[in-house]
Design an enzyme around this catalytic site. Structure first.
Site, PDB file in Angstrom:
ATOM      1  N   GLU A 197       0.870  -1.147  -0.103  1.00 42.94           N
ATOM      2  CA  GLU A 197      -0.082  -0.145  -0.091  1.00 42.94           C
ATOM      3  C   GLU A 197       1.091   1.271  -0.081  1.00 42.94           C
ATOM      4  OE1 GLU A 197      -3.761  -1.825   2.614  1.00 42.94           O
ATOM      5  OE2 GLU A 197      -2.124  -0.949   3.567  1.00 42.94           O
ATOM      6  N   ASP A 263      -5.217  -5.335  11.317  1.00 41.27           N
ATOM      7  CA  ASP A 263      -6.256  -5.021  12.352  1.00 41.27           C
ATOM      8  C   ASP A 263      -5.663  -5.109  13.577  1.00 41.27           C
ATOM      9  OD1 ASP A 263      -8.208  -4.875  10.208  1.00 41.27           O
ATOM     10  OD2 ASP A 263      -9.156  -6.820  10.507  1.00 41.27           O
TER      11      ASP A 263
END
Length: 474
Positions: A197, A263
């Protein structure tokens, strides 16, 4: 960097973002379909777990921090499953339900702990960003950290409004970014992209030096407080303006499933920062937590006891001299691994061959041996003036060096009954020629089903005799 467990119970966190349900169909497969060259799975278990932003909130709650969640779902069975799971975990969930759209579901077909197929049920949500923002604003005053968990599914459309609202209140904003436009996260306290990313925004990095340079440029362009790039098996890199880059190696012992690892990182970071930890310490804890969760199957949370045990291992307190809190954590960890705990106690003023033999015999009765040692004042009361010969620190250091001994702890009382009440060993051992009913603490151990053993003493081995002999020669 010395790691310690934060006070998560005083660290309220709000998560806003893309909520989804991770559904698992588990079954066996023993044949290939006659219709196509694919395995046939006979499903025998269906399991639902909160995913996406819901998994972030679940991880925060599992650490013991108060967690709130704002997101978007359909008005369907999957939304009910999510609501029930989150409520059971103690998460305050407020969902904007869209009647004519389905809750996002990621269905995974599993056999023998292997993922055979994933099926996604989703479409971008058509949400009212003002309604979602109003829900967030109503919760901001009661939190210490805001997390934007962005999967690009449509729940987050007003990033800047949320970031600015939090900043006005002095609330740090952490964002797990998605997409190719990181400008929407301008002004965030910290963003946590993975390497792919990050490189999608800044371009390929040939080495760590280039990663640091491009990261610094990105922080300046977007007015970021910090940037954490997660790099899989290469660990994490934390960048902060005008400070040296911090590289942390990966902590995973065995990688089983990377689902939800991001997460876990942002949830641990958020809870630790909300608890008042400095950013480097929070990142180190997140790195440790990620190493645990990738060893689990599927979307999973890390619990507070798991993180405490990992911290203890990291700090090298699996063996040696411990305080009571450390000892109880070590015992919990041992019990989680089905290990049998043996406990003995004594003064151990001058360690001799009889002690060593006795401790080896005691250790043979289980998997872990705790030796509780009377402190100096206690020994003096029991043995009289001039004792102990060696201080409690020296006595414990010598005992901790024995191969048979796992943990050593001191106690100030005349008997170890208080320790026994807390530790609850499987076996209490004493050396002597008396009956089990005469062992101090036997009633405590037997009351919860523990075992009490008396081992014979080694002949011609006595600390008192050694002390008298030394004094006689003096």
């Amino acid at each position: 960097m010395k790691l310690s467990m934060p006070r998560f119970d005083q660290a309220p966190v709000l998560v806003v973002g893309d909520v989804m349900l991770d559904r698992y169909w588990h079954g066996g497969t023993s044949r290939i379909s006659p219709e196509a060259p694919v395995p046939v799975v006979k499903v025998d278990q269906i399991e639902d777990r909160p995913g996406g932003a819901a998994n972030v909130a679940l991880n925060i709650a599992a650490l013991g921090a108060p967690a709130s969640l704002v997101g978007v779902t359909g008005d369907d069975e999957a939304a009910e499953s999510l609501t029930n799971s989150l409520k059971a975990a103690g998460v305050l969930a407020r969902f904007q339900r869209i009647a004519d759209q389905p809750t996002i579901v990621k269905l995974r077909v599993m056999s023998r702990h292997q993922q055979l197929l994933r099926i996604d049920f989703e479409e971008p949500f058509r949400t009212d960003p003002l309604a979602l923002s109003a829900e967030v604003y109503s919760l901001l005053d009661g939190i210490k950290v805001l997390v934007l968990s962005d999967y690009g599914k449509g729940a987050l459309k007003n990033h800047q409004a949320l970031i600015q609202a939090a900043r006005k209140r002095g609330i740090p904003v952490l964002a797990d970014p998605k997409g190719k436009d990181f400008a929407i996260y301008r002004g965030a306290s910290l963003i946590t992209p993975n390497l792919s990313e990050f490189e999608a925004i800044v371009g390929h990095c040939v080495d760590e030096a280039q990663l640091v340079t491009k990261g610094a440029q990105l922080m300046q362009e977007l007015d970021l407080g910090a940037l954490l790039v997660t790099r899989g098996e290469h660990g994490m890199t934390l960048l902060r303006p005008d400070q040296q880059a911090l590289h942390l190696p990966a902590r995973a012992r065995e990688v089983f499933d990377v689902t939800g690892a991001g997460d876990t990182v942002i949830s641990t970071l958020a809870a630790a920062i909300a608890a008042g930890e400095e950013l480097p310490h929070a990142v180190a804890l997140a790195n440790l937590a990620a190493g645990i969760v990738v060893g689990k199957l599927g979307t999973a949370a890390i619990s507070a006891p798991e993180l405490r045990r990992a911290i203890q291992r990291e700090e090298g307190s699996e063996r040696g001299v411990l305080g009571l809190e450390q000892l109880l954590l070590a015992v919990d960890d041992a019990r989680a691994h089905k290990e049998r705990i043996v406990f003995t106690n004594g003064c151990f003023d001058i360690l001799h061959a009889g002690h060593v033999t006795y401790l080896e015999q005691a250790r043979a009765l289980g998997d872990r041996l705790i030796v509780a040692v009377n402190d100096d004042a206690s020994v003096s009361r029991l043995k009289g003036p001039g004792r102990p010969i060696n201080s409690v620190e020296r006595r414990m250091a010598v005992l901790a060096g024995l191969g048979a001994v796992d943990w050593v702890i001191s106690f100030p009382e005349g008997t170890p009954e208080n320790l026994l009440t807390h530790v609850k060993p499987d076996v209490l051992v004493k050396g002597g020629d008396y009956g089990v009913d005469q062992v101090v603490g036997a009633d405590i151990v037997q009351a919860y089903g523990g075992e009490v053993r008396v081992l014979g003493l080694v002949e011609n081995s006595s600390t008192t005799a050694i002390v008298e002999k030394i004094r006689g020669q003096g």
